[in-house]
Scaffold this motif. Structure first.
Motif, PDB file in Angstrom:
ATOM      1  N   ARG A 153     -24.719  -6.636-116.558  1.00 48.09           N
ATOM      2  CA  ARG A 153     -26.118  -6.640-116.992  1.00 48.09           C
ATOM      3  C   ARG A 153     -26.859  -5.533-116.263  1.00 48.09           C
ATOM      4  N   VAL A 154     -27.584  -4.720-117.008  1.00 42.79           N
ATOM      5  CA  VAL A 154     -28.342  -3.620-116.416  1.00 42.79           C
ATOM      6  C   VAL A 154     -29.828  -3.943-116.498  1.00 42.79           C
ATOM      7  N   THR A 155     -30.499  -3.860-115.349  1.00 43.44           N
ATOM      8  CA  THR A 155     -31.930  -4.145-115.257  1.00 43.44           C
ATOM      9  C   THR A 155     -32.650  -2.950-114.652  1.00 43.44           C
ATOM     10  N   GLU A 156     -33.766  -2.564-115.250  1.00 40.26           N
ATOM     11  CA  GLU A 156     -34.590  -1.512-114.649  1.00 40.26           C
ATOM     12  C   GLU A 156     -35.473  -2.168-113.595  1.00 40.26           C
ATOM     13  N   THR A 157     -35.157  -1.920-112.331  1.00 37.31           N
ATOM     14  CA  THR A 157     -35.847  -2.593-111.229  1.00 37.31           C
ATOM     15  C   THR A 157     -37.068  -1.828-110.734  1.00 37.31           C
TER      16      THR A 157
ATOM     17  N   ARG B 244     -34.129  -0.694-126.343  1.00 42.87           N
ATOM     18  CA  ARG B 244     -32.884  -1.208-125.768  1.00 42.87           C
ATOM     19  C   ARG B 244     -31.767  -1.239-126.815  1.00 42.87           C
ATOM     20  N   ASP B 245     -32.116  -1.650-128.029  1.00 45.57           N
ATOM     21  CA  ASP B 245     -31.124  -1.642-129.099  1.00 45.57           C
ATOM     22  C   ASP B 245     -30.654  -0.222-129.388  1.00 45.57           C
ATOM     23  N   ALA B 246     -31.579   0.736-129.369  1.00 42.26           N
ATOM     24  CA  ALA B 246     -31.216   2.139-129.586  1.00 42.26           C
ATOM     25  C   ALA B 246     -30.282   2.628-128.485  1.00 42.26           C
TER      26      ALA B 246
ATOM     27  N   PRO C 296     -41.501  -2.158-116.806  1.00 37.81           N
ATOM     28  CA  PRO C 296     -40.651  -0.976-116.984  1.00 37.81           C
ATOM     29  C   PRO C 296     -40.506  -0.626-118.462  1.00 37.81           C
ATOM     30  N   LEU C 297     -40.406   0.664-118.747  1.00 41.20           N
ATOM     31  CA  LEU C 297     -40.396   1.122-120.138  1.00 41.20           C
ATOM     32  C   LEU C 297     -39.101   1.784-120.585  1.00 41.20           C
ATOM     33  N   CYS C 298     -38.182   2.014-119.667  1.00 41.21           N
ATOM     34  CA  CYS C 298     -37.018   2.845-120.003  1.00 41.21           C
ATOM     35  C   CYS C 298     -35.815   2.018-120.468  1.00 41.21           C
ATOM     36  N   ASP C 299     -36.059   1.135-121.429  1.00 40.33           N
ATOM     37  CA  ASP C 299     -35.007   0.256-121.933  1.00 40.33           C
ATOM     38  C   ASP C 299     -33.906   1.015-122.658  1.00 40.33           C
TER      39      ASP C 299
END
Length: 203
Positions: free
Chosen positions: A183-187, A83-85, A161-164
């Protein structure tokens, strides 16, 4: 007469070098240079130790990088680094790829309209991050981005979920250009068995 069967596999897609560069930067900030070296070696990407890529890379390298990252520091650690990347990638795009006049315009538009304009730009450049995967953007609130068969979670199975990386990138762009509380959330994530990875934006 029987027709010959084409057994040639489709060529792998290519994605921008930020997918590798920013992961290395983020991991170094979290855990130091030695971890970056261990990661690149584990992913079969030791050739980037001397110089990071400057052009598009094979999407399979990105897949291997994320597999190795999860194995090296665990899923939760990998999610934080990823997510930081993604946020760092957003910063790079703001500094180098999105024209300043366009940024100023987006910032003064009402959020729903700015979101639609930004989604159009992201859709236009999806080939640079989704590789051979399918990308779709749905503008109705809450806006959603859909990536099917993207490289980050390819072949993975997980409880979360893995696609941060994608979520972090979208969120940084939305917070800077559309609404600072976005705010973005992988649902949904293919690693959890979903048909596609879905990212939802709310503000």
């Amino acid at each position: 007469m029987n027709q010959p069967v084409n057994t040639t596999a489709p060529a792998p897609g290519r994605v921008g070098p930020n997918a590798i560069i920013r992961i290395a930067e983020a991991l170094e900030s979290f855990e130091g240079r030695e971890r970056v070296e261990a990661l690149l070696e584990a992913a079969g990407l030791a050739h980037y130790l001397d110089a990071m890529p400057e052009t598009m890379v094979d999407e399979r390298e990105v897949t291997r990088l994320h597999v190795a990252l999860r194995e090296l520091i665990g899923v939760e650690g990998a999610k934080a680094v990823s997510r930081d990347a993604g946020a760092r990638t957003g910063d790079y795009l703001l500094a180098r790829r999105i024209p300043r006049p366009a940024q100023r315009l987006l910032k003064i538009l009402p959020a729903p309209l700015a979101s639609r304009v930004l989604m159009t730009a992201i859709r236009r450049n999806a080939w640079t991050f989704a590789g051979s995967g399918r990308f779709e953007a749905l503008p109705a609130y809450p806006p959603r981005f859909i990536i099917e068969d993207g490289p980050i979670c390819a072949g993975a199975r997980a409880e979360h979920p893995l696609c941060d990386f994608y979520a972090g990138t979208f969120e940084r762009l939305y917070r800077k250009l559309v609404q600072r509380e976005a705010r973005v959330t992988e649902t949904a994530c293919q690693a959890k068995g979903a048909e596609a990875c879905v990212f939802e934006v709310r503000w």
